[in-house]
Design an enzyme around this catalytic site. Structure first.
Site, PDB file in Angstrom:
ATOM      1  CB  CYS A 380     -66.142  95.758  11.156  1.00  0.00           C
ATOM      2  SG  CYS A 380     -66.947  97.335  10.854  1.00  0.00           S
ATOM      3  CG  HIS A 516     -63.211  97.576  14.457  1.00  0.00           C
ATOM      4  ND1 HIS A 516     -62.540  96.855  13.503  1.00  0.00           N
ATOM      5  CD2 HIS A 516     -64.031  98.431  13.789  1.00  0.00           C
ATOM      6  CE1 HIS A 516     -62.922  97.254  12.291  1.00  0.00           C
ATOM      7  NE2 HIS A 516     -63.827  98.207  12.438  1.00  0.00           N
ATOM      8  CD  GLU A 518     -60.184  95.013  15.599  1.00  0.00           C
ATOM      9  OE1 GLU A 518     -61.183  94.437  16.081  1.00  0.00           O
ATOM     10  OE2 GLU A 518     -60.181  95.513  14.453  1.00  0.00           O
TER      11      GLU A 518
END
Ligand code: GLN
Length: 546
Positions: A380, A516, A518
């Site tokens: 990001c 993102h 994750e």
């Protein structure tokens, strides 16, 4: 019809209610049940979107674009649940709904009160997380019993048992049994007091999860059971363990699955936890080691990067590798130079973030990674900084993001207005030249992956979906120039308008993504980009020794 498990916490905060709820979810899924988990947060903010990560930790984003508490990240990592807006409510959201109804005249002139109006709203919120095929809903109540703020939630869950039937609800209380070194003893008094507090407001816990650094001996369990009015087999040691992913196994060794099964009259099924055994075995027996620098701003509070550090660990699991994290404050790079911080690492990661503090240090770290050919992963804001670095140092532009310099001559990262054109049925875009306006892009978006790229190598598919949380975008005006100079746009929105992944051609592994990744990584299925990044970092390390 769904069954309900309410989880409260006592004695002190930070006992790991989120992990407890998640691990119970994993146990129940291993019995073949469809599980949902919900968090009720007693704070007054409508959602954590506006809270500082320094204070509250990470903001976790769901597929449907909701900014939520980081515990929802644990829920998704431990179970197959895909959380939505219905999995997280705060006091603020509950009151907001009630006040909106009051203004609309829904209460027909009645005095609006905590009981029944707020508690009814909470009960409705609880029901909203149940789908037709949900077998068990686990509800985690934030805060600690005894807090003023959590009282309406506790009152609502007390009533809930009467609404849906005793046999369909259990209460689990997570508490602490401290070991007092000087006395050489485990102490049960704090647990007794905390349960007393709960019983005073009408909740008798069915199960006690006792956090302890050593297994509770039987006589200690008996003592707790007698004082707290619970069954002795329902007093469970919640032992400190090496990795959170061991918690489901530890609970099973205490027969927690059987106790829940009996108390909720669930079908008797033996749980199979072999996937968790495998995860724990890999974490505990790594064959390799790699050191990754996280260059960020919020490094003082590790919870600010919870999903990120978990995803890196998952990348390690996929490679049987122990991932050692080196936290680097980007402002320190600005003061002391980059070399001394990054000389000893195998990979460099620049995570997401907001605001201009420490940006130049991040850009320095990215330059180092690009020039020294150290594997680099930008997420990001990290991708946006990589675009700025490349524009400045390879394309010779006086480049910046509008977020950091509203008057930059080359806004390579800028604000874009998006709207849905109902006439054409397509999304339309317009650039915005000021920092005002521009809505946050939140939640899941589809991204197409270009073949023969690092991204394609990692994902192995041409179409993916990932979650976003940002306002600024890659400026398409510079796309041709940057790609001519060696930047590859390897991920793009289906309408070719939004740059989602960038890479560099003459580098072992240099990748930035606007989303993102994750948020979607799990120990049982590590995210492809994290797996690939750790693999590249291991290779970079080996290259040093050749
Ligand atoms: N601040 C940047 C933006 O709003 C990046 C946000 C992020 O990293 N999540 O676009």
């Amino acid at each position: 019809m769904s069954k309900y498990i309410f989880i409260t916490g006592g004695v002190v905060s930070a006992l790991g209610k989120g992990i407890a709820a998640s691990a119970i979810g994993a146990l129940l899924e291993a019995k073949g049940l469809k599980v949902s988990i919900q968090k009720l947060d007693p704070y007054i903010n409508i959602d954590p979107g506006t809270l500082s990560p320094f204070e509250h930790g990470e903001v976790y984003v769901t597929d449907d674009g909701c900014e939520t508490d980081l515990d929802l990240g644990h829920y998704e990592r431990f179970t197959n649940l895909r959380t939505t807006v219905f999995n997280n409510y705060t006091t603020g959201k509950i009151y907001h709904n009630v006040v909106t109804k009051e203004r609309r005249g829904d209460y027909l002139g009645n005095t609006v009160q905590v009981v029944p109006h707020i508690t009814d709203e909470i009960k409705q919120a609880i029901r909203s997380a149940v789908e037709p095929d949900t077998d068990v809903l686990i509800v985690e109540i934030g805060g600690t019993v005894g807090d003023i703020e959590s009282l309406p939630f506790l009152e609502a869950i007390r009533q809930f048992r009467y609404d849906v039937g005793r046999e369909n609800v259990i209460y689990i209380h997570l508490t602490l049994v401290p070991y007092i070194k000087t006395a050489g003893e485990l102490k049960t008094k704090p647990t007794q007091h905390s349960v007393k507090d709960l019983r005073e407001i009408g909740i008798q816990p069915d199960i006690l999860l006792c956090r302890s650094e050593m297994p509770l001996p039987l006589d200690m369990k008996r003592k707790i059971a007698i004082h707290c009015n619970t069954d002795i087999d329902a007093v469970i040691t919640a032992l400190d363990v090496e990795t959170v992913y061991e918690v489901p196994l530890q609970y099973k060794s205490e027969n927690l699955d059987k106790v829940i099964e009996k108390k909720l009259s669930l079908p008797p099924v033996e749980v199979d936890l072999s996937i968790w055994e495998d995860v724990v075995r890999r974490i505990k027996n790594p064959t390799k080691e790699t050191k990754i620098a996280i260059v960020g701003k919020y490094i003082g509070l590790k919870d600010a990067y919870k999903s990120l550090t978990e995803a890196l660990a998952h990348g390690g699991i996929a490679n049987d590798t122990r991932v050692i994290l080196k936290w680097v404050d980007s402002e320190e790079i600005e003061q002391k130079g980059v070399d001394r911080f990054l000389r000893d690492v195998d990979g460099i990661l620049v995570p997401g973030g907001f605001g201009s503090r420490g940006i130049e240090g991040k850009i320095e770290a990215i330059r180092y990674a690009r020039e020294k050919k150290v594997p680099f992963f930008g997420i990001c804001l990290g991708m946006q900084c990589a675009v700025i670095e490349f524009s400045r140092n390879v394309c010779n532009l006086l480049a910046n993001s509008l977020e950091f310099d509203p008057n930059t001559p080359h806004p390579v990262i800028y604000l874009m207005e998006r709207w849905f054109n109902q006439r054409t049925g397509e999304m339309e875009y317009r650039s915005l030249d000021s920092q005002k306006g521009g809505t946050m892009r939140l939640g899941a978006y589809t991204c197409l992956i270009k073949p023969n790229t690092k991204a394609f190598e990692a994902y192995g598919v041409a179409k993916i979906s990932e979650r976003h949380r940002h306002r600024y975008e890659f400026n398409n005006f510079y796309r041709d120039l940057l790609t001519q100079k060696g930047m590859i746009v390897s991920g793009i929105s289906p309408d070719n308008q939004l740059v989602e992944i960038i890479e560099l051609s003459n580098h072992p592994w240099f990748l930035g993504c606007q989303f993102h990744p994750e948020f979607k990584s799990k120990p049982t299925s590590p995210h492809p980009l994290f797996k690939s990044f750790i693999e590249a970092s291991l290779k970079a390390q080996q290259a040093l020794f050749i």
